[in-house]
Design a protein around this motif. Structure first.
Motif, short mmCIF file in Angstrom:
data_model
loop_
_atom_site.label_atom_id
_atom_site.label_comp_id
_atom_site.label_asym_id
_atom_site.label_seq_id
_atom_site.Cartn_x
_atom_site.Cartn_y
_atom_site.Cartn_z
N VAL A 42 6.07 17.33 9.21
CA VAL A 42 5.24 17.99 8.20
C VAL A 42 5.03 19.44 8.62
N ALA A 43 5.40 20.35 7.75
CA ALA A 43 5.23 21.78 8.02
C ALA A 43 3.74 22.13 7.99
N PRO A 44 3.33 23.14 8.74
CA PRO A 44 1.93 23.57 8.66
C PRO A 44 1.57 23.93 7.21
N GLY A 45 0.35 23.63 6.83
CA GLY A 45 -0.10 23.94 5.47
C GLY A 45 -1.30 23.11 5.08
N ILE A 46 -1.62 23.16 3.79
CA ILE A 46 -2.76 22.43 3.23
C ILE A 46 -2.20 21.27 2.40
N TYR A 47 -2.69 20.06 2.67
CA TYR A 47 -2.19 18.86 2.03
C TYR A 47 -3.34 17.95 1.61
N ALA A 48 -3.00 16.91 0.85
CA ALA A 48 -3.92 15.83 0.51
C ALA A 48 -3.11 14.55 0.47
N ILE A 49 -3.77 13.43 0.74
CA ILE A 49 -3.11 12.13 0.69
C ILE A 49 -3.84 11.25 -0.32
N LEU A 50 -3.07 10.60 -1.18
CA LEU A 50 -3.58 9.57 -2.08
C LEU A 50 -2.99 8.24 -1.61
N VAL A 51 -3.82 7.19 -1.65
CA VAL A 51 -3.38 5.87 -1.22
C VAL A 51 -3.72 4.88 -2.33
N LEU A 52 -2.77 4.00 -2.64
CA LEU A 52 -2.95 3.00 -3.68
C LEU A 52 -2.59 1.63 -3.14
N HIS A 53 -3.48 0.65 -3.36
CA HIS A 53 -3.12 -0.75 -3.06
C HIS A 53 -2.49 -1.31 -4.32
N ASP A 54 -1.17 -1.31 -4.33
CA ASP A 54 -0.40 -1.75 -5.49
C ASP A 54 -0.27 -3.27 -5.43
N VAL A 108 0.87 -1.18 0.00
CA VAL A 108 0.00 0.00 0.00
C VAL A 108 0.90 1.23 0.00
N ILE A 109 0.70 2.08 -1.00
CA ILE A 109 1.51 3.29 -1.16
C ILE A 109 0.71 4.49 -0.67
N PHE A 110 1.30 5.25 0.25
CA PHE A 110 0.71 6.48 0.76
C PHE A 110 1.55 7.64 0.21
N ALA A 111 0.89 8.63 -0.39
CA ALA A 111 1.61 9.79 -0.95
C ALA A 111 0.98 11.07 -0.43
N LEU A 112 1.82 11.97 0.08
CA LEU A 112 1.40 13.25 0.63
C LEU A 112 1.69 14.34 -0.39
N TYR A 113 0.68 15.15 -0.69
CA TYR A 113 0.80 16.18 -1.72
C TYR A 113 0.38 17.56 -1.21
N THR A 114 0.94 18.58 -1.83
CA THR A 114 0.41 19.94 -1.72
C THR A 114 -0.42 20.19 -2.98
N GLU A 115 -1.08 21.32 -3.06
CA GLU A 115 -1.88 21.61 -4.25
C GLU A 115 -1.00 21.68 -5.50
N GLU A 116 0.19 22.24 -5.36
CA GLU A 116 1.09 22.39 -6.51
C GLU A 116 1.63 21.04 -7.01
N THR A 117 1.77 20.07 -6.11
CA THR A 117 2.35 18.79 -6.50
C THR A 117 1.32 17.68 -6.70
N PHE A 118 0.05 17.99 -6.50
CA PHE A 118 -1.01 16.97 -6.49
C PHE A 118 -1.00 16.11 -7.76
N MET A 119 -0.93 14.80 -7.57
CA MET A 119 -0.91 13.78 -8.62
C MET A 119 0.28 13.91 -9.57
N LYS A 120 1.31 14.63 -9.12
CA LYS A 120 2.55 14.73 -9.90
C LYS A 120 3.66 14.07 -9.10
N LYS A 121 4.31 14.82 -8.26
CA LYS A 121 5.38 14.28 -7.43
C LYS A 121 5.05 14.60 -5.98
N PRO A 122 4.89 13.57 -5.14
CA PRO A 122 4.53 13.84 -3.74
C PRO A 122 5.66 14.52 -2.98
N VAL A 123 5.27 15.26 -1.95
CA VAL A 123 6.27 15.87 -1.08
C VAL A 123 6.84 14.82 -0.13
#
Length: 139
Positions: free
Chosen positions: A77-89, A43-58
């Motif tokens: 993790v620095a304060p800010g706005i993030y999103a997480i995508l998770v994939l069962h590879d 299971v892959i967990f990826a943390l993103y900002t708006e600028e990196t979303f679905m491109k390269k995770p932070v």
């Protein structure tokens, strides 16, 4: 006069040190997927900002599901706005696999569990980090 100047200098130095401490404050995000029904793969967990979303995770981490659950922890993790995508590879090829019609072949999830049709949107998955967080993400 020297005493007043010294007091003001000390107060300003103290205020500056508090401001610096706030800037350097980081947090921990713990994300858990409770419904990993198949034992195969990772299971892959990826943390993103708006600028990196679905491109390269932070930040990203790969886990092995145990007892139907996968958990990842993101630290510093620095304060800010993030999103997480998770994939069962399931086949461990480090990418999402798609059918010929474009539908995903492997389970995935996003923070806030907003699974609308089409690709995930940052606006639906975003959350604010201003304290330590625990999130549950479902496939």
């Amino acid at each position: 006069m020297k005493t007043i100047t010294l007091i003001i200098t000390c107060l300003l130095s103290y205020q500056f040190s508090i401001a610096q401490a706030d800037i350097q404050k980081t947090y921990t995000i713990t994300a858990k997927v409770p419904n990993v029904y198949e034992k195969s793969g990772t299971v892959i967990f990826a943390l993103y900002t708006e600028e990196t979303f679905m491109k390269k995770p932070v930040d990203a981490t790969v886990t092995i599901p145990e007892n139907g659950t996968a958990t990842a922890t993101f630290t510093n993790v620095a304060p800010g706005i993030y999103a997480i995508l998770v994939l069962h590879d399931k086949n461990e090829n480090n990418q999402m696999d798609f059918a010929e019609n474009g539908m995903p072949l492997e389970p995935y999830g996003v923070s806030n569990n907003n699974m609308s049709f089409g690709p995930p949107q940052f606006s639906n998955a975003k959350f604010e980090v201003d304290k330590d967080l625990s999130l549950e993400i479902k496939f």
